[in-house]
Design a protein around this motif. Structure first.
Motif, PDB file in Angstrom:
ATOM      1  N   THR A  81      47.540  44.808  26.411  1.00  0.00           N
ATOM      2  CA  THR A  81      46.252  44.305  26.867  1.00  0.00           C
ATOM      3  C   THR A  81      46.371  43.494  28.142  1.00  0.00           C
ATOM      4  N   LEU A  83      46.210  42.368  31.839  1.00  0.00           N
ATOM      5  CA  LEU A  83      45.287  42.765  32.885  1.00  0.00           C
ATOM      6  C   LEU A  83      46.033  43.205  34.121  1.00  0.00           C
ATOM      7  N   GLY A  84      45.422  44.108  34.861  1.00  0.00           N
ATOM      8  CA  GLY A  84      45.996  44.555  36.114  1.00  0.00           C
ATOM      9  C   GLY A  84      45.854  43.486  37.177  1.00  0.00           C
ATOM     10  N   GLY A  86      44.044  43.428  40.067  1.00  0.00           N
ATOM     11  CA  GLY A  86      42.698  43.205  40.569  1.00  0.00           C
ATOM     12  C   GLY A  86      41.656  43.132  39.474  1.00  0.00           C
ATOM     13  N   GLU A  87      42.049  43.127  38.231  1.00  0.00           N
ATOM     14  CA  GLU A  87      41.113  43.175  37.111  1.00  0.00           C
ATOM     15  C   GLU A  87      40.820  41.765  36.605  1.00  0.00           C
ATOM     16  N   LEU A  88      39.522  41.458  36.365  1.00  0.00           N
ATOM     17  CA  LEU A  88      39.121  40.146  35.872  1.00  0.00           C
ATOM     18  C   LEU A  88      38.651  40.256  34.433  1.00  0.00           C
ATOM     19  N   PRO A  89      38.794  39.206  33.653  1.00  0.00           N
ATOM     20  CA  PRO A  89      38.280  39.230  32.288  1.00  0.00           C
ATOM     21  C   PRO A  89      36.757  39.345  32.282  1.00  0.00           C
ATOM     22  N   GLU A  90      36.224  39.719  31.141  1.00  0.00           N
ATOM     23  CA  GLU A  90      34.789  39.969  30.998  1.00  0.00           C
ATOM     24  C   GLU A  90      33.964  38.713  31.253  1.00  0.00           C
ATOM     25  N   LYS A  93      33.554  37.877  34.943  1.00  0.00           N
ATOM     26  CA  LYS A  93      32.576  38.748  35.599  1.00  0.00           C
ATOM     27  C   LYS A  93      31.156  38.302  35.269  1.00  0.00           C
TER      28      LYS A  93
END
Length: 179
Positions: A81, A83-84, A86-90, A93
């Motif tokens: 699980t 995160l990459g 450039g990926e942000l948690p929900e 966002k």
């Protein structure tokens, strides 16, 4: 009658007391003993030359950092699980979207700062009141008394309890705007 038990402490000539405590057991006699790897010994005459000791400690730290950065983690240790880049948690966002919808960002920021300052000030005031003699005890008695009065007036009898729940639901619908 309780009998007093006495115990004697015997110390062999090879053991010594450290800070008036009993000597430690050897690792062979204690099954709970865990041994850790030791660091290399410091250079000789470290108490007379602090610069050499500092350089030695820096060299150890540099070696540890080098080992930590060059070691690759096995694939099994990486969480699925994770995160990459450039990926942000929900929730981040969601917060960003809500902030983008705000028209007067200056007012909201000012209110947030004022809220933090008020929270800090009230925490200081409460801690100052708490240090006064008698005041915390009196406030505790007042709180217990008010809680008892509230429970008796609003929760004890069924008609009063139902009226109280109606008031809560009406207030909730006024705040949320639902009917």
């Amino acid at each position: 009658m309780a009998s007093a038990s006495t115990s004697t402490l015997s110390i062999s000539s090879s053991s010594t007391l450290v800070d008036a405590k009993a000597p430690r057991q050897s690792s062979a006699s204690s099954p709970q003993c865990v041994t850790l790897p030791t660091l290399p010994p410091p250079p000789l005459h470290s108490h007379t030359r602090p610069s050499k000791t500092t350089a030695f400690c820096r060299r150890i730290a540099r070696n540890v950092m080098a080992m930590a950065t060059t070691r690759e983690a096995p694939a099994a240790e990486v969480a699925p699980t994770e995160l990459g880049v450039g990926e942000l948690p929900e929730f981040v966002k969601t917060i960003q979207e809500a902030w983008d919808k705000v028209e007067d960002k200056y007012a909201v920021s000012s209110l947030a700062v004022a809220g933090v300052v008020a929270l800090w000030g009230s925490a200081g005031m409460i801690s100052a009141i708490d240090r006064l003699p008698l005041i915390p005890g009196i406030l505790e008695v007042v709180g217990i008394g008010y809680s008892g009065w509230f429970a008796y007036k609003k929760l004890f009898y069924k008609p009063d309890r139902e009226a109280f729940l109606r008031d809560i639901k009406a207030t909730y619908s006024e705040i949320t705007g639902s009917s």
